[in-house]
Design a protein around this motif. Structure first.
Motif, PDB file in Angstrom:
ATOM      1  N   ASN A   1      72.638  37.955   8.098  1.00 36.15           N
ATOM      2  CA  ASN A   1      73.926  37.920   8.696  1.00 36.15           C
ATOM      3  C   ASN A   1      73.468  36.585   8.497  1.00 36.15           C
ATOM      4  O   ASN A   1      73.141  35.567   8.293  1.00 36.15           O
ATOM      5  CB  ASN A   1      73.880  37.996   9.821  1.00 36.15           C
ATOM      6  CG  ASN A   1      74.353  39.884  10.379  1.00 36.15           C
ATOM      7  OD1 ASN A   1      74.565  40.391   9.075  1.00 36.15           O
ATOM      8  ND2 ASN A   1      72.802  40.786  11.133  1.00 36.15           N
ATOM      9  N   PHE A   2      74.835  36.034   7.764  1.00 42.26           N
ATOM     10  CA  PHE A   2      73.888  34.174   7.732  1.00 42.26           C
ATOM     11  C   PHE A   2      75.757  33.531   8.798  1.00 42.26           C
ATOM     12  O   PHE A   2      76.643  33.880   8.653  1.00 42.26           O
ATOM     13  CB  PHE A   2      75.635  34.533   6.243  1.00 42.26           C
ATOM     14  CG  PHE A   2      75.828  33.133   5.416  1.00 42.26           C
ATOM     15  CD1 PHE A   2      74.209  32.292   5.423  1.00 42.26           C
ATOM     16  CD2 PHE A   2      76.424  32.845   5.175  1.00 42.26           C
ATOM     17  CE1 PHE A   2      74.318  31.026   4.840  1.00 42.26           C
ATOM     18  CE2 PHE A   2      76.433  31.043   4.678  1.00 42.26           C
ATOM     19  CZ  PHE A   2      75.057  29.795   4.695  1.00 42.26           C
ATOM     20  N   PHE A   3      75.032  32.472   9.366  1.00 41.54           N
ATOM     21  CA  PHE A   3      75.592  32.058  10.425  1.00 41.54           C
ATOM     22  C   PHE A   3      76.502  30.945   9.871  1.00 41.54           C
ATOM     23  O   PHE A   3      75.522  29.939   9.446  1.00 41.54           O
ATOM     24  CB  PHE A   3      75.055  32.356  11.722  1.00 41.54           C
ATOM     25  CG  PHE A   3      75.170  33.129  12.756  1.00 41.54           C
ATOM     26  CD1 PHE A   3      75.994  33.351  13.549  1.00 41.54           C
ATOM     27  CD2 PHE A   3      74.383  33.997  12.024  1.00 41.54           C
ATOM     28  CE1 PHE A   3      76.219  34.870  13.633  1.00 41.54           C
ATOM     29  CE2 PHE A   3      74.293  35.660  12.450  1.00 41.54           C
ATOM     30  CZ  PHE A   3      75.073  35.886  13.570  1.00 41.54           C
ATOM     31  N   SER A   4      76.979  30.401   9.098  1.00 44.80           N
ATOM     32  CA  SER A   4      77.651  29.074   8.417  1.00 44.80           C
ATOM     33  C   SER A   4      78.289  28.151   9.689  1.00 44.80           C
ATOM     34  O   SER A   4      79.556  28.513  10.078  1.00 44.80           O
ATOM     35  CB  SER A   4      78.251  29.385   7.387  1.00 44.80           C
ATOM     36  OG  SER A   4      78.331  29.124   7.090  1.00 44.80           O
ATOM     37  N   THR A   5      77.872  26.776   9.626  1.00 47.24           N
ATOM     38  CA  THR A   5      78.821  26.225   9.618  1.00 47.24           C
ATOM     39  C   THR A   5      78.870  24.423   9.540  1.00 47.24           C
ATOM     40  O   THR A   5      77.519  24.442   9.119  1.00 47.24           O
ATOM     41  CB  THR A   5      79.045  25.878  11.743  1.00 47.24           C
ATOM     42  OG1 THR A   5      79.668  24.877  12.125  1.00 47.24           O
ATOM     43  CG2 THR A   5      77.637  25.727  12.062  1.00 47.24           C
ATOM     44  N   SER A   6      79.321  23.725  10.004  1.00 47.69           N
ATOM     45  CA  SER A   6      79.175  22.044   9.688  1.00 47.69           C
ATOM     46  C   SER A   6      79.297  21.413  10.869  1.00 47.69           C
ATOM     47  O   SER A   6      79.344  21.414  11.687  1.00 47.69           O
ATOM     48  CB  SER A   6      81.021  21.751   9.240  1.00 47.69           C
ATOM     49  OG  SER A   6      80.381  19.785   8.982  1.00 47.69           O
ATOM     50  N   GLY A   7      77.653  20.156  10.406  1.00 47.71           N
ATOM     51  CA  GLY A   7      76.705  19.674  11.789  1.00 47.71           C
ATOM     52  C   GLY A   7      78.605  19.010  12.368  1.00 47.71           C
ATOM     53  O   GLY A   7      78.223  18.129  13.265  1.00 47.71           O
ATOM     54  N   SER A   8      79.864  18.318  11.652  1.00 51.91           N
ATOM     55  CA  SER A   8      81.222  17.961  12.190  1.00 51.91           C
ATOM     56  C   SER A   8      81.728  18.761  13.507  1.00 51.91           C
ATOM     57  O   SER A   8      82.556  18.342  14.314  1.00 51.91           O
ATOM     58  CB  SER A   8      81.974  17.207  11.308  1.00 51.91           C
ATOM     59  OG  SER A   8      82.151  18.439  10.127  1.00 51.91           O
ATOM     60  N   ALA A   9      81.139  20.037  13.524  1.00 49.27           N
ATOM     61  CA  ALA A   9      81.787  20.512  14.122  1.00 49.27           C
ATOM     62  C   ALA A   9      81.291  20.924  16.016  1.00 49.27           C
ATOM     63  O   ALA A   9      81.684  21.344  16.607  1.00 49.27           O
ATOM     64  CB  ALA A   9      81.651  22.500  13.811  1.00 49.27           C
ATOM     65  N   PHE A  10      80.030  20.185  15.784  1.00 51.36           N
ATOM     66  CA  PHE A  10      80.023  20.342  17.211  1.00 51.36           C
ATOM     67  C   PHE A  10      79.722  18.639  17.542  1.00 51.36           C
ATOM     68  O   PHE A  10      79.817  18.259  18.681  1.00 51.36           O
ATOM     69  CB  PHE A  10      78.022  19.853  17.049  1.00 51.36           C
ATOM     70  CG  PHE A  10      77.521  21.406  16.322  1.00 51.36           C
ATOM     71  CD1 PHE A  10      77.011  22.275  17.183  1.00 51.36           C
ATOM     72  CD2 PHE A  10      77.311  21.436  15.208  1.00 51.36           C
ATOM     73  CE1 PHE A  10      77.000  23.316  17.136  1.00 51.36           C
ATOM     74  CE2 PHE A  10      77.083  22.763  14.729  1.00 51.36           C
ATOM     75  CZ  PHE A  10      77.418  24.380  15.121  1.00 51.36           C
ATOM     76  N   ASN A  11      80.932  17.995  17.216  1.00 53.43           N
ATOM     77  CA  ASN A  11      81.121  16.747  17.496  1.00 53.43           C
ATOM     78  C   ASN A  11      82.681  16.884  18.545  1.00 53.43           C
ATOM     79  O   ASN A  11      83.736  16.699  18.416  1.00 53.43           O
ATOM     80  CB  ASN A  11      81.577  15.322  16.522  1.00 53.43           C
ATOM     81  CG  ASN A  11      80.179  14.833  15.658  1.00 53.43           C
ATOM     82  OD1 ASN A  11      79.456  15.464  16.151  1.00 53.43           O
ATOM     83  ND2 ASN A  11      80.451  15.113  14.248  1.00 53.43           N
ATOM     84  N   GLU A  12      81.773  17.081  20.250  1.00 50.63           N
ATOM     85  CA  GLU A  12      83.465  16.821  20.755  1.00 50.63           C
ATOM     86  C   GLU A  12      83.291  15.304  21.909  1.00 50.63           C
ATOM     87  O   GLU A  12      82.951  14.682  22.101  1.00 50.63           O
ATOM     88  CB  GLU A  12      82.735  17.810  21.601  1.00 50.63           C
ATOM     89  CG  GLU A  12      83.003  19.403  20.742  1.00 50.63           C
ATOM     90  CD  GLU A  12      85.070  19.661  20.527  1.00 50.63           C
ATOM     91  OE1 GLU A  12      85.325  19.108  21.697  1.00 50.63           O
ATOM     92  OE2 GLU A  12      85.415  20.147  19.709  1.00 50.63           O
ATOM     93  N   MET A  13      84.300  15.273  22.154  1.00 47.66           N
ATOM     94  CA  MET A  13      84.541  13.951  22.926  1.00 47.66           C
ATOM     95  C   MET A  13      83.980  14.169  24.686  1.00 47.66           C
ATOM     96  O   MET A  13      83.588  13.726  25.372  1.00 47.66           O
ATOM     97  CB  MET A  13      86.096  14.031  23.405  1.00 47.66           C
ATOM     98  CG  MET A  13      86.737  12.621  23.392  1.00 47.66           C
ATOM     99  SD  MET A  13      88.434  12.640  23.268  1.00 47.66           S
ATOM    100  CE  MET A  13      89.233  14.237  24.321  1.00 47.66           C
ATOM    101  N   PHE A  14      83.980  15.709  25.088  1.00 46.11           N
ATOM    102  CA  PHE A  14      83.930  16.014  26.150  1.00 46.11           C
ATOM    103  C   PHE A  14      81.710  15.843  25.928  1.00 46.11           C
ATOM    104  O   PHE A  14      81.969  16.848  25.442  1.00 46.11           O
ATOM    105  CB  PHE A  14      84.509  17.694  26.247  1.00 46.11           C
ATOM    106  CG  PHE A  14      85.775  16.845  26.815  1.00 46.11           C
ATOM    107  CD1 PHE A  14      86.321  15.562  27.499  1.00 46.11           C
ATOM    108  CD2 PHE A  14      86.437  17.662  26.370  1.00 46.11           C
ATOM    109  CE1 PHE A  14      87.724  15.463  27.595  1.00 46.11           C
ATOM    110  CE2 PHE A  14      88.161  16.808  26.066  1.00 46.11           C
ATOM    111  CZ  PHE A  14      88.354  15.902  27.113  1.00 46.11           C
TER     112      PHE A  14
END
Ligand code: ATP
Length: 270
Positions: A78-91
Protein backbone atom coordinates in the motif's frame (compact mmCIF):
# COMPACT_ATOMS: atom_id res chain seq x y z
CA UNK A 1 -5.96 17.73 4.70
CA UNK A 2 -5.45 15.19 7.45
CA UNK A 3 -7.33 12.43 5.68
CA UNK A 4 -5.35 12.99 2.53
CA UNK A 5 -2.08 12.09 4.22
CA UNK A 6 -3.44 9.28 6.38
CA UNK A 7 -5.10 7.16 3.73
CA UNK A 8 -3.43 4.78 1.32
CA UNK A 9 -3.91 5.90 -2.26
CA UNK A 10 -4.78 3.53 -5.07
CA UNK A 11 -1.51 2.97 -6.85
CA UNK A 12 -1.14 3.63 -10.55
CA UNK A 13 0.39 0.59 -12.23
CA UNK A 14 3.91 1.96 -12.42
CA UNK A 15 6.76 -0.53 -12.58
CA UNK A 16 10.52 -0.08 -12.71
CA UNK A 17 10.25 -0.35 -16.51
CA UNK A 18 8.40 2.98 -16.51
CA UNK A 19 11.37 4.74 -14.92
CA UNK A 20 13.93 5.51 -17.61
CA UNK A 21 17.52 6.59 -17.37
CA UNK A 22 18.40 5.05 -14.03
CA UNK A 23 22.09 4.28 -13.88
CA UNK A 24 22.64 0.50 -14.02
CA UNK A 25 24.38 0.38 -10.62
CA UNK A 26 21.52 2.24 -8.98
CA UNK A 27 18.92 0.04 -10.60
CA UNK A 28 20.88 -3.00 -9.43
CA UNK A 29 21.03 -1.71 -5.86
CA UNK A 30 17.34 -0.93 -5.84
CA UNK A 31 16.50 -4.41 -7.12
CA UNK A 32 18.70 -5.92 -4.44
CA UNK A 33 17.04 -3.81 -1.77
CA UNK A 34 13.66 -5.00 -2.99
CA UNK A 35 14.82 -8.61 -2.77
CA UNK A 36 15.84 -8.22 0.89
CA UNK A 37 12.41 -6.76 1.59
CA UNK A 38 10.58 -9.49 -0.29
CA UNK A 39 12.58 -12.34 1.26
CA UNK A 40 13.39 -11.21 4.79
CA UNK A 41 13.98 -14.75 6.15
CA UNK A 42 16.48 -15.67 3.46
CA UNK A 43 18.21 -12.31 3.87
CA UNK A 44 18.36 -12.69 7.65
CA UNK A 45 20.13 -16.04 7.22
CA UNK A 46 23.00 -14.37 5.41
CA UNK A 47 22.94 -11.51 7.88
CA UNK A 48 21.25 -8.78 5.86
CA UNK A 49 18.62 -6.72 7.58
CA UNK A 50 15.96 -5.24 5.30
CA UNK A 51 16.25 -1.47 5.12
CA UNK A 52 14.01 0.72 7.20
CA UNK A 53 14.21 3.79 5.04
CA UNK A 54 15.71 4.99 1.80
CA UNK A 55 16.31 8.47 0.41
CA UNK A 56 16.01 9.48 -3.24
CA UNK A 57 17.74 12.74 -4.01
CA UNK A 58 18.26 14.78 -7.15
CA UNK A 59 16.88 17.66 -9.22
CA UNK A 60 13.13 18.21 -9.76
CA UNK A 61 11.34 16.08 -12.33
CA UNK A 62 13.89 13.23 -12.50
CA UNK A 63 11.41 10.54 -11.50
CA UNK A 64 11.79 10.21 -7.72
CA UNK A 65 8.04 10.01 -7.18
CA UNK A 66 7.73 7.61 -10.09
CA UNK A 67 10.46 5.43 -8.60
CA UNK A 68 8.77 5.39 -5.18
CA UNK A 69 5.53 4.27 -6.84
CA UNK A 70 7.36 1.57 -8.77
CA UNK A 71 9.04 0.33 -5.59
CA UNK A 72 5.66 0.09 -3.82
CA UNK A 73 4.20 -1.75 -6.78
CA UNK A 74 7.08 -4.24 -6.92
CA UNK A 75 6.60 -4.91 -3.19
CA UNK A 76 2.83 -5.25 -3.57
CA UNK A 77 2.62 -2.59 -0.87
CA UNK A 78 0.00 0.00 0.00
CA UNK A 79 1.27 3.45 -0.89
CA UNK A 80 0.97 6.28 1.64
CA UNK A 81 2.09 9.42 -0.11
CA UNK A 82 2.48 12.95 1.17
CA UNK A 83 4.70 16.01 1.06
CA UNK A 84 6.95 17.32 3.83
CA UNK A 85 5.14 20.64 3.67
CA UNK A 86 1.88 18.97 4.71
CA UNK A 87 3.31 18.80 8.24
CA UNK A 88 4.11 22.47 8.62
CA UNK A 89 1.50 23.77 10.98
CA UNK A 90 1.14 26.89 13.00
CA UNK A 91 -0.06 25.09 16.10
CA UNK A 92 2.43 23.22 18.24
CA UNK A 93 1.83 19.48 18.19
CA UNK A 94 -0.31 19.28 15.04
CA UNK A 95 2.55 18.37 12.71
CA UNK A 96 3.79 15.74 15.18
CA UNK A 97 0.37 14.17 15.49
CA UNK A 98 0.09 14.00 11.71
CA UNK A 99 3.38 12.11 11.57
CA UNK A 100 2.10 9.71 14.25
CA UNK A 101 -1.20 9.16 12.40
CA UNK A 102 0.59 8.46 9.15
CA UNK A 103 2.75 5.72 10.66
CA UNK A 104 -0.12 4.27 12.74
CA UNK A 105 -2.27 3.97 9.63
CA UNK A 106 0.51 2.39 7.61
CA UNK A 107 1.16 -0.18 10.41
CA UNK A 108 -2.47 -1.27 10.09
CA UNK A 109 -2.10 -1.82 6.34
CA UNK A 110 1.20 -3.60 5.79
CA UNK A 111 2.99 -4.18 3.54
CA UNK A 112 3.17 -0.43 3.14
CA UNK A 113 5.42 2.19 1.60
CA UNK A 114 5.33 5.59 3.26
CA UNK A 115 6.51 8.17 0.73
CA UNK A 116 7.33 11.73 1.77
CA UNK A 117 8.26 14.07 -1.08
CA UNK A 118 10.10 17.34 -0.28
CA UNK A 119 11.20 15.76 2.96
CA UNK A 120 13.52 18.74 3.58
CA UNK A 121 10.42 20.68 4.67
CA UNK A 122 10.00 18.17 7.48
CA UNK A 123 13.50 16.90 8.20
CA UNK A 124 15.58 20.00 7.54
CA UNK A 125 18.43 20.88 9.87
CA UNK A 126 16.89 21.78 13.21
CA UNK A 127 18.11 25.35 13.33
CA UNK A 128 16.45 26.19 10.02
CA UNK A 129 13.39 24.14 10.66
CA UNK A 130 10.88 26.70 11.86
CA UNK A 131 11.39 26.77 15.63
CA UNK A 132 9.69 24.73 18.28
CA UNK A 133 6.90 23.32 16.13
CA UNK A 134 9.24 22.16 13.36
CA UNK A 135 11.54 20.58 15.93
CA UNK A 136 8.69 18.65 17.56
CA UNK A 137 7.55 17.34 14.18
CA UNK A 138 11.02 16.16 13.24
CA UNK A 139 11.52 14.54 16.65
CA UNK A 140 8.26 12.66 16.17
CA UNK A 141 9.42 11.44 12.76
CA UNK A 142 12.65 10.13 14.30
CA UNK A 143 10.66 8.42 17.06
CA UNK A 144 8.32 6.77 14.57
CA UNK A 145 11.24 5.59 12.46
CA UNK A 146 13.16 3.86 15.22
CA UNK A 147 11.84 4.65 18.68
CA UNK A 148 11.02 1.07 19.61
CA UNK A 149 8.22 0.86 17.09
CA UNK A 150 7.78 -2.23 15.04
CA UNK A 151 7.96 -1.09 11.48
CA UNK A 152 7.92 -4.59 10.09
CA UNK A 153 6.38 -4.54 6.63
CA UNK A 154 6.91 -0.81 6.27
CA UNK A 155 9.42 0.83 3.96
CA UNK A 156 9.95 4.56 4.41
CA UNK A 157 10.90 6.39 1.20
CA UNK A 158 11.85 10.05 1.30
CA UNK A 159 12.67 12.35 -1.63
CA UNK A 160 14.41 15.71 -1.79
CA UNK A 161 16.14 18.15 -4.12
CA UNK A 162 18.20 19.36 -1.17
CA UNK A 163 20.00 16.52 0.52
CA UNK A 164 22.47 19.05 1.96
CA UNK A 165 19.63 20.62 3.97
CA UNK A 166 18.67 17.45 5.82
CA UNK A 167 19.22 16.92 9.51
CA UNK A 168 22.06 14.48 10.25
CA UNK A 169 20.02 12.60 12.81
CA UNK A 170 17.44 11.86 10.14
CA UNK A 171 20.07 10.48 7.78
CA UNK A 172 21.44 8.00 10.31
CA UNK A 173 21.41 4.28 9.35
CA UNK A 174 18.41 2.59 10.92
CA UNK A 175 16.38 5.55 9.76
CA UNK A 176 17.76 6.12 6.28
CA UNK A 177 19.80 3.06 5.30
CA UNK A 178 20.47 3.91 1.66
CA UNK A 179 20.59 7.14 -0.32
CA UNK A 180 20.10 6.88 -4.06
CA UNK A 181 21.02 9.75 -6.32
CA UNK A 182 18.56 10.34 -9.16
CA UNK A 183 20.41 12.80 -11.44
CA UNK A 184 19.37 14.47 -14.66
CA UNK A 185 19.54 11.84 -17.41
CA UNK A 186 22.48 11.64 -19.83
CA UNK A 187 21.95 11.00 -23.57
CA UNK A 188 21.40 7.27 -23.10
CA UNK A 189 19.04 7.95 -20.22
CA UNK A 190 17.09 10.48 -22.26
CA UNK A 191 16.78 7.97 -25.06
CA UNK A 192 15.24 5.47 -22.64
CA UNK A 193 12.84 8.06 -21.24
CA UNK A 194 11.91 9.24 -24.75
CA UNK A 195 11.08 5.65 -25.71
CA UNK A 196 8.87 5.28 -22.65
CA UNK A 197 6.91 8.43 -23.45
CA UNK A 198 6.84 7.90 -27.21
CA UNK A 199 5.23 4.51 -26.73
CA UNK A 200 1.60 5.59 -26.57
CA UNK A 201 1.96 8.28 -29.25
CA UNK A 202 1.29 8.27 -32.99
CA UNK A 203 4.58 9.47 -34.45
CA UNK A 204 5.36 10.15 -38.10
CA UNK A 205 8.12 8.03 -39.64
CA UNK A 206 10.38 11.08 -39.73
CA UNK A 207 9.94 11.62 -36.00
CA UNK A 208 10.42 7.93 -35.25
CA UNK A 209 13.64 7.94 -37.24
CA UNK A 210 14.98 10.95 -35.33
CA UNK A 211 14.48 9.85 -31.71
CA UNK A 212 18.23 9.34 -31.26
CA UNK A 213 18.84 12.88 -32.40
CA UNK A 214 16.12 14.13 -30.09
CA UNK A 215 17.92 12.49 -27.17
CA UNK A 216 21.17 14.15 -28.21
CA UNK A 217 19.64 17.60 -28.60
CA UNK A 218 17.78 17.71 -25.27
CA UNK A 219 20.75 18.00 -22.93
CA UNK A 220 19.63 19.35 -19.56
CA UNK A 221 16.06 18.08 -19.94
CA UNK A 222 14.62 16.14 -17.02
CA UNK A 223 12.27 13.18 -17.38
CA UNK A 224 9.40 15.53 -16.57
CA UNK A 225 10.57 17.91 -19.34
CA UNK A 226 10.66 15.03 -21.84
CA UNK A 227 7.21 13.86 -20.80
CA UNK A 228 5.80 17.37 -21.17
CA UNK A 229 7.55 17.71 -24.56
CA UNK A 230 5.51 14.80 -25.93
CA UNK A 231 2.31 16.12 -24.36
CA UNK A 232 2.84 19.54 -25.92
CA UNK A 233 3.61 18.00 -29.33
CA UNK A 234 0.49 15.81 -29.13
CA UNK A 235 -1.75 18.75 -28.26
CA UNK A 236 -0.38 20.76 -31.19
CA UNK A 237 -0.93 17.88 -33.62
CA UNK A 238 -4.48 17.53 -32.32
CA UNK A 239 -5.16 21.26 -32.67
CA UNK A 240 -3.97 21.10 -36.28
CA UNK A 241 -6.18 18.14 -37.06
CA UNK A 242 -3.29 15.75 -37.75
CA UNK A 243 -3.36 12.00 -37.16
CA UNK A 244 0.36 11.87 -36.51
CA UNK A 245 2.85 13.92 -34.52
CA UNK A 246 5.17 15.54 -37.08
CA UNK A 247 8.71 16.93 -36.83
CA UNK A 248 7.25 20.48 -36.61
CA UNK A 249 5.27 19.58 -33.52
CA UNK A 250 8.38 18.19 -31.83
CA UNK A 251 10.43 21.30 -32.69
CA UNK A 252 7.66 23.53 -31.39
CA UNK A 253 7.48 21.47 -28.19
CA UNK A 254 11.26 21.66 -27.65
CA UNK A 255 11.08 25.46 -27.82
CA UNK A 256 8.12 25.57 -25.44
CA UNK A 257 9.82 23.21 -23.00
CA UNK A 258 13.03 25.26 -23.02
CA UNK A 259 10.99 28.38 -22.28
CA UNK A 260 8.90 26.49 -19.77
CA UNK A 261 11.79 25.34 -17.63
CA UNK A 262 12.74 28.90 -16.81
CA UNK A 263 9.30 30.54 -16.69
CA UNK A 264 6.78 27.76 -16.79
CA UNK A 265 3.88 29.57 -15.14
CA UNK A 266 4.18 32.82 -17.12
CA UNK A 267 4.60 31.23 -20.44
CA UNK A 268 2.39 28.32 -21.26
CA UNK A 269 -0.22 28.93 -23.93
CA UNK A 270 -1.43 25.32 -23.94
P1 ATP B 1 10.00 16.53 -7.90
O1 ATP B 1 11.35 16.57 -7.28
O2 ATP B 1 9.63 17.81 -8.59
O3 ATP B 1 8.93 15.97 -6.99
P2 ATP B 1 10.26 13.97 -9.17
O4 ATP B 1 11.70 13.66 -9.26
O5 ATP B 1 9.46 13.31 -8.09
O6 ATP B 1 10.09 15.52 -9.14
P3 ATP B 1 8.30 12.86 -10.89
O7 ATP B 1 7.17 13.54 -10.20
O8 ATP B 1 8.48 11.43 -10.62
O9 ATP B 1 9.64 13.64 -10.58
O10 ATP B 1 8.22 13.10 -12.47
C1 ATP B 1 7.14 13.77 -13.06
C2 ATP B 1 6.73 13.06 -14.35
O11 ATP B 1 7.78 13.17 -15.30
C3 ATP B 1 6.51 11.57 -14.19
O12 ATP B 1 5.19 11.27 -13.85
C4 ATP B 1 6.89 11.03 -15.56
O13 ATP B 1 5.83 11.18 -16.47
C5 ATP B 1 7.99 11.96 -16.00
N1 ATP B 1 9.32 11.44 -15.63
C6 ATP B 1 10.20 12.00 -14.76
N2 ATP B 1 11.30 11.26 -14.64
C7 ATP B 1 11.14 10.20 -15.44
C8 ATP B 1 11.95 9.04 -15.74
N3 ATP B 1 13.16 8.87 -15.17
N4 ATP B 1 11.46 8.15 -16.63
C9 ATP B 1 10.25 8.31 -17.20
N5 ATP B 1 9.46 9.36 -16.96
C10 ATP B 1 9.88 10.29 -16.09
Amino acid sequence: SKSAISTARPLPSITLADVGGLQPEIKQEILQTLTTLKEPERSAKIGIKPPQGILLYGPPGTGKTLLAQAIAKELGANFFSTSGSAFNEMFVGVGASRVRNLFQNARKQTPAVIFIDEVDALAGRRKQNGGEEGEKTLTELLVQLDGGHSNEGILFVAATNRKDMLDEAFLRPGRIDFSFQVPLPDTTGRKEIIEIHAKGKQLSLEVLASLDKLAESTSGFSGADLSSLFETASRRALRNGQDLIEKDDIDYAIDRTVLGSTSRSLNDPD
